[in-house]
Design an enzyme around this catalytic site. Sequence first.
Site, PDB file in Angstrom:
ATOM      1  CG  HIS B 214      -1.807   1.177   1.318  1.00  0.00           C
ATOM      2  ND1 HIS B 214      -1.484   2.274   2.088  1.00  0.00           N
ATOM      3  CD2 HIS B 214      -2.981   1.480   0.705  1.00  0.00           C
ATOM      4  CE1 HIS B 214      -2.430   3.189   1.962  1.00  0.00           C
ATOM      5  NE2 HIS B 214      -3.359   2.717   1.132  1.00  0.00           N
ATOM      6  CD  GLU B 510     -10.559  -3.990 -12.838  1.00  0.00           C
ATOM      7  OE1 GLU B 510      -9.542  -3.615 -12.277  1.00  0.00           O
ATOM      8  OE2 GLU B 510     -11.672  -3.446 -12.668  1.00  0.00           O
ATOM      9  CB  CYS B 596      -5.766   3.009 -16.007  1.00  0.00           C
ATOM     10  SG  CYS B 596      -6.976   1.785 -15.511  1.00  0.00           S
TER      11      CYS B 596
END
Lengths: 643, 643
Positions: B214, B510, B596
């Site tokens: 993260h 995805e 992306c």
Amino acid sequence: MVFGNFGDDSGTGVCFSRDPSTGINKFYGEYLMNAQGEDVVAGIRTPEKIATLEKKNKKVYDQLVAIKDRLENHFKDMQDLEFTVQQGELFILQTRSGKRAGAAAVKCAVDMVAEKLITKEEAILRVSPDHLDQLLHPMIDPKAFKTAKALTKGLNASPGAACGRIVFTAKDAEEWNAKGEKVVLVRKDTSPEDIGGMVVSEGILTSTGGMTSHAAVVARGMGTPCVAGAKGVSVQGKKVVIGGTSFKEGDWITIDGSTGNVYGEKLSLIVPSISKDMSLFLSWCDEVRDASVRGDITGFKVRTNADQPEDVKRAFDFGADGVGLCRTEHMFFEKEKLIHFRAMILADNIDERKAALKKILPLQKKDFFGIFKAMNGRPVTIRLLDPPLHEFVPHTKAEIAEVAAHLNVSVKDLQPKIDRLHESNPMLGHRGCRLAVTYPEIYDMQVEAIALAAVDCLKKKIPVHPEIMIPIVCDERELAMIRPNAETIIKNVMTKAKVEIPVRIGTMIEVPRAALLADKIAEYADFFSFGTNDLTQMTFAFSRDDVASFMPSYLEKNILEVDPFKSIDEEGVGMLIDIAVKKGRGMKGDFKVGICGEHGGDPQTIDFCYRAGLSYVSCSPFRVPLARLAGAQAVIRNASAKK
Amino acid sequence: MVFGNFGDDSGTGVCFSRDPSTGINKFYGEYLMNAQGEDVVAGIRTPEKIATLEKKNKKVYDQLVAIKDRLENHFKDMQDLEFTVQQGELFILQTRSGKRAGAAAVKCAVDMVAEKLITKEEAILRVSPDHLDQLLHPMIDPKAFKTAKALTKGLNASPGAACGRIVFTAKDAEEWNAKGEKVVLVRKDTSPEDIGGMVVSEGILTSTGGMTSHAAVVARGMGTPCVAGAKGVSVQGKKVVIGGTSFKEGDWITIDGSTGNVYGEKLSLIVPSISKDMSLFLSWCDEVRDASVRGDITGFKVRTNADQPEDVKRAFDFGADGVGLCRTEHMFFEKEKLIHFRAMILADNIDERKAALKKILPLQKKDFFGIFKAMNGRPVTIRLLDPPLHEFVPHTKAEIAEVAAHLNVSVKDLQPKIDRLHESNPMLGHRGCRLAVTYPEIYDMQVEAIALAAVDCLKKKIPVHPEIMIPIVCDERELAMIRPNAETIIKNVMTKAKVEIPVRIGTMIEVPRAALLADKIAEYADFFSFGTNDLTQMTFAFSRDDVASFMPSYLEKNILEVDPFKSIDEEGVGMLIDIAVKKGRGMKGDFKVGICGEHGGDPQTIDFCYRAGLSYVSCSPFRVPLARLAGAQAVIRNASAKK
């Protein structure tokens, strides 16, 4: 013609050319005289058996028998007729193929072949997989069924009825069972550590979880009836409220895993067996499958997914051609092995790990020996360790203390090691062959145990046919590393024992990338087996354990027509399977390709597997007969589709 | 020729035809007289600047200048020469293209085009993406660098150097920041709730987690330097031990996210900017990309992944052609929205949920307005809510109490609702458009906020180009349900405002199944954007958050050549992208398809994206210039590959 009640020489009836419950070739039906019009449908009067009509009006009866014979001969199937008699004259109102119970379907099919009314192929198409399913599980005695009232209903997670005393923990299940009591395990949900208690339970009832929850999957695998996710069930400690009624440990309960119904009483059950008729019928199915030809592939086999010798034996008796999937992880949950396995995964270094594995080796060898023996020379595909290690870590304080004592460390020192094994998405984590990349000694031990068990069989003159399967492969270089290692170990064992037993080494195709790159992977594999549970998870990005929160909406809103964990998604997952079969076979002509996901027991999926060119399907022992039939139907259906 | 020190008329030197640090076109080098043989290499004497040679031996100097000019003209690149002078006679020992710093690479390239030495295309290939990367992040002053000693080293998770006072919590970061202090956030790891503190920190240092943890992902997105997974760092409460030295809150620290080094002191930094040369150079890159033609596709754009107006503004300044991915979930973590969002996900029924959403609507609208304004008419692709809801649930006692008070329920009643949101594999769980299938009102609110923000822009004469993107699609029927809903909401807003702003609605690809069935999905989508982070996770069955336990072994044992979360896996994931592009474009000619995922900023992946026919790549703001270059290089390289 005027309707209404004309008198005693007028009436109406419904009859079947054979008995729709048993299939016995005996005229069967009911009629009511002075009862045309509303009375028949209203059901306010009790009809008479058709046999009495012979006495009351022989002419009409004889006419009726002649007509039903003609109709059955014409349609070559058991007929369901509606007739009316008006002032002594017979009118046939309607005829159609009769609905029948499972037993009747098999009996009719077998008899009609003997009567040369239909061919074996036609007979095979006459019996539906659901018919067989009815016959392969205990069911509630229809007499008891009439008066019993279900308290609540859950998901029909694993078919068959079960009756026993309520227990709330796996440990209690084992204790009651040891005293000779039949138990039904009632829980919020189950986890791998409950295996021992699940094995000894007649049935399992859970208040949460879906068709693919741990309880449901394991129960189906064991052929244990299970009602899962029953919202009307609320477990609190050692009490449970079922549909408003409270029960405590030891109270009797009956569950019906075929319907999802839960009854708060002891109901009598009927336990089925494979009849002579069914045995003959299934042998025809085998003939059809064995004779099928698709390109280089001859035959379409049915294997079983089973991890315990007794399950393997059952599947063998049910006609399995081999074991398609023997999961080795369930074995580790047995108490004897679990402590060593825990010591292994929490080891600080390779020496500690090897020491723990050394203690597991003879225990695994014993398991494999039992399974090989039960399959008596038919192929047994053993999958090496698959799940993430954290599934095995101790959870409760007592368990952690036990492992700490065994390892001779403090609980405080052990806890961080346990924490380190935590994963955010274990399904996509450190599991399967990834464990062999980081800790090769685990697979080494398993391969050695397999080889040693095979040698033992040979020495005892038990034929043996082992196959080793590597899970969660995503790149051919994983196999390129693991395979030679395994081969060396097998060779060493065989050389030492001065025997030679061929051991084929193949791989699961369950990661999308493996399907896409199947040509490269096939270079290092002797066979493929599609792990369609995982392949479905990855292809959809659906976690089996978590879909319950949205799958109902998906089905309800018709975004998906069927739960893809039940019947294979031919469009998406099927496309990957097609790609992998073509690419794998492109490398090696008659390369063996099977399926070992839970889908292998689903008739719709079996049809797909046949079309996709798979060599075999594999399913839980109790579904083997059903798969033998569904496979034969696929062969016949697709042959006629081609014509 | 005999080697050794011949005297003051003999010597050796190394020179560059231009300055390798700055690129300035000025002869640069060092030499040492009476220093042939060992002395040069040994470095025991300090060499003299090349300029002094002109005074000492003009003949040799002039010869050398003439030769370096000839060589540079011949090779059309800055030369690195080694020479020797023996008793007044010059010998050139070696010449090669000189290694240069980032600034020099750009300067040389621009100057040489002006000098007509090379073409713009050649200039573009002369500068590497790494060269640009050096210039786009703060770095430690080389002077300071010489004396500083790193205490430990972690992963170079997000490039650039940062210097500030140590803080241990997001809250402390905000407090110190409010007092005008620069801080570095030091933690074991970070979670979405730390966003506020991460935004105000100069840099982030974590002791656990990998390149895709993260902390690393968010830091790269924000362009904040980050050193992650530094094993030599041990955080305990409000103390940290770094490589054996203890630090407390407020102590100064410097981290270098480009190298992974951690320094226990305040070091001076050099803050870069886009120079005139770089600006010119990048405009050539844009020309090349804009002029590129692949079939129906003209141009190859660079967009940015940014969620905050200030990030979007930065990306705009860095030359982004639009926003490729605006994640709406980060917005929800802002304190103001979080309480309402939590109320929404813990709502008991649709009315409660709608009430909470109504409070979020104006806040989201404000966010979108800011982003549209910052992009000034360039396309902005907004992804609707993507992550599983449980990411937003309160964890600490204080947070739970706050939410309970807000909802006017007891903590005891709230806890089961929080527990219900727990998932075994959240990555494969109830997320993305699945949330819209079960709770349509969430996306409805987001779509309305987008439409209202667009209307506001138009009223203020700000050009606006919104695009809506639906995540985690696995079946075209998801879009078939969600799309008309969104269109109706947009239409209502526009009708009410009496304006018309086209809003295109597309989807992420995805999930592997979406790639396989892209032709069907394209029927309901105006564009595709590949979410390659998730696509890589599903295709490999690798959880980004969990790969740290086996990825090092995979790379070390050469099972994978490169971390597939860094550079796209062309073989597997790339195959799915190829399939999806072909199938999607098969439906609609010049259908816009972009990427992306984080891969969009990786040069190797950008080359693949160009070859795969993608319309654009999208990356974090700080990588936009690098992507503009890498994209142009891909165009040139692949054009010459075709010839």
